[in-house]
Design a protein around this motif. Sequence first.
Motif, short mmCIF file in Angstrom:
data_model
loop_
_atom_site.label_atom_id
_atom_site.label_comp_id
_atom_site.label_asym_id
_atom_site.label_seq_id
_atom_site.Cartn_x
_atom_site.Cartn_y
_atom_site.Cartn_z
N PHE A 191 -20.80 32.21 17.26
CA PHE A 191 -20.56 32.39 16.20
C PHE A 191 -22.20 32.77 16.53
N PHE A 192 -23.63 33.00 15.27
CA PHE A 192 -24.54 32.55 15.58
C PHE A 192 -25.50 31.74 14.38
N MET A 193 -25.56 30.48 14.95
CA MET A 193 -26.13 29.34 14.11
C MET A 193 -26.96 30.14 13.11
N ARG A 194 -26.84 29.94 11.67
CA ARG A 194 -28.44 30.56 11.01
C ARG A 194 -28.52 29.39 10.17
N SER B 173 -18.92 37.79 18.68
CA SER B 173 -20.11 36.75 17.46
C SER B 173 -20.09 37.52 16.24
N GLU B 174 -19.86 38.45 15.56
CA GLU B 174 -19.74 38.03 14.07
C GLU B 174 -19.24 38.99 13.12
N ARG B 175 -19.30 39.85 12.18
CA ARG B 175 -18.48 40.18 11.36
C ARG B 175 -17.29 40.42 11.27
N ASP B 176 -16.56 39.77 12.24
CA ASP B 176 -15.30 40.16 12.30
C ASP B 176 -14.53 39.45 11.39
N TYR B 177 -13.35 39.81 10.91
CA TYR B 177 -12.24 39.15 10.48
C TYR B 177 -12.79 37.38 9.65
N VAL B 178 -12.43 36.89 11.43
CA VAL B 178 -12.33 35.25 11.61
C VAL B 178 -13.65 34.84 10.70
N HIS B 179 -14.64 35.20 11.31
CA HIS B 179 -15.85 34.91 10.71
C HIS B 179 -16.56 34.65 9.49
N GLU B 180 -15.29 35.07 8.14
CA GLU B 180 -15.33 34.54 7.01
C GLU B 180 -15.15 33.62 6.80
N ALA B 181 -14.10 32.79 7.19
CA ALA B 181 -13.75 31.90 7.58
C ALA B 181 -15.58 30.72 7.72
N ILE B 182 -15.42 31.82 9.23
CA ILE B 182 -16.69 31.17 9.97
C ILE B 182 -18.02 30.10 8.87
N ASP B 183 -18.02 31.87 8.42
CA ASP B 183 -19.41 31.88 7.24
C ASP B 183 -19.48 31.12 5.84
N ALA B 184 -18.29 31.14 6.00
CA ALA B 184 -18.04 30.16 4.28
C ALA B 184 -18.12 28.70 4.83
#
Length: 552
Positions: A280-283, A252-263
């Motif tokens: 992913f978690f919406m913020r 759900s978070e902090r994996d390498y793919v989340h670098e793209a998701i968070d960006a």
Amino acid sequence: MPKGSDLLVRALENEGVERIFGIPGEENLDIVESLRTSNIELILTRHEQAAAFMAATYGRLTGKPGVCLATLGPGALNFTTGAAYAHLGAMPMIIITGQKGILKARQARFQIVDVIASMKPITKMARQIVSASSIPTIVRDAFRVASEERPGPVLLELPEDIAAEEAEAYTVPSHPIDIPVAHPASIERAAQMIRAAKRPLIMLGAAASRPRSTSDLGGFVQRTGIPFFTTQMGKGTVAHGTRLYMGTAALSERDYVHEAIDAADLIIAIGHDTVEKPPFFMRQLGQKVLHISYTPAHVEEVYYPDAEVVGDLGPTLKLIADRLEEGLPNAGALLYLREHILTRIADRNDEDRFPVTPQRLVRDVRSVIPEDGIVCLDNGMYKIWFARNYRTYVANTLLLDNALATMGAGLPSAMMAAMLHPNRRVMAVCGDGGFMMNSQEMETAVRLSLNLVVLVLDDSAYGMIRWKQAVDEFPDYGMTFKNPDFVKYAESYGAAGHRVTAVEDLVPTLERAFQAGGVHLVAVPIDYSENTRVLVDELRTKVEDLVLEPAE
């Protein structure tokens, strides 16, 4: 005159049913007799749960409802896990159960359970048939309800006296039902949001893997040029060999793919279903989410889209892409992250230590499975690794359950895939705990002369829960067990058994099993120490040295 059971079987034939999976009881004997003289094959399983998993998987792979059959009471209740599996996973399925006669009660309350009430929360519709003449219309309605969005299971309870009742009724012809295309205003709103995005990213979810959906998704991705990632159940919906694939959200978070998701400043969520564990978690960080699917979004604490486009996915996405034909200069803004993400995910997948590590296991399995081969996962720690590391090229070639996430479904779902696709390589990947929950179906697989390889990962424990127990700093307690000799166990059912004793032997063993044909069980020990090293320590401490945009 025909009996109610004859009308039922005629109605099923009218719907194109070719197989029914299950275990009949005395309350189903009229149905069994009607099936005997029909064109429908009765596939006898060794447990009702397996029959339900097989019927649900038929629905998942074909888009048409699979059918399973059980008796009253204990048999019907054994369908509950399979019903929930189909309900959460949006798999069309028809469940047929028996019941004591309703016109007389010669056995009082013996074996009688209110199956309708039990099944209502985990089906789209649950209904008792009280008149033989109503059967054709009820069956037609059941197939319609099971198939329409959002697909799922429907229960029909046929009491034995209604099954034996003589009546005359005509079958009801089916007719196509088209899903409306989204409203033009919502299509234009979506196009405006995508044009305005500086760093757009597509997410492909569970509903994108419907058989009716997948042919149109690739066109949208290719026409827009926007990179994409998938949820666990959205894998394969666009060929992952494309230059636009960014990874799969196995966590759900902090994996390498989340670098793209968070960006990303806009996530275009296509076919997302919140029954899946959150990708992913919406913020509240200014990031926008556009929901495009057959059905409206379920607003959750972790998912509350800014706009929705509701309609038939294929035509709707085509209309959105048409409005973006002038080009999207920012479409590939996040692609600079791709090589870094995919390289880190594949890290250390060539390690030669034994027992085999999850990364090496996934790599080796991928090497023996053709692009159209099907891998069916049970539920365990390895599911995260396959979701994260296994590259898929065709939709519905990695079948996993990220909705109910039940153990015991891997072997039956692989059996169904092997029946539907006898000329494709099919493999079940099961932990030793999940395999033993429905391992009796090895007999069914052998009896059906399936070509199937069952890979059993042997760590003598309920590995995922044991790992989480350790991560939460609880003492190691209550999660280990002893296994049978899997080679002898397979052979006792008439299957071939193999045990891998060195890491370099895994691929040759699997290859020989596929080439030989028939049912094979391959047992391999697995080293789950990588769970903590990668999924906890590495991801917790990785350096966030990537910026939102590449350096000039």
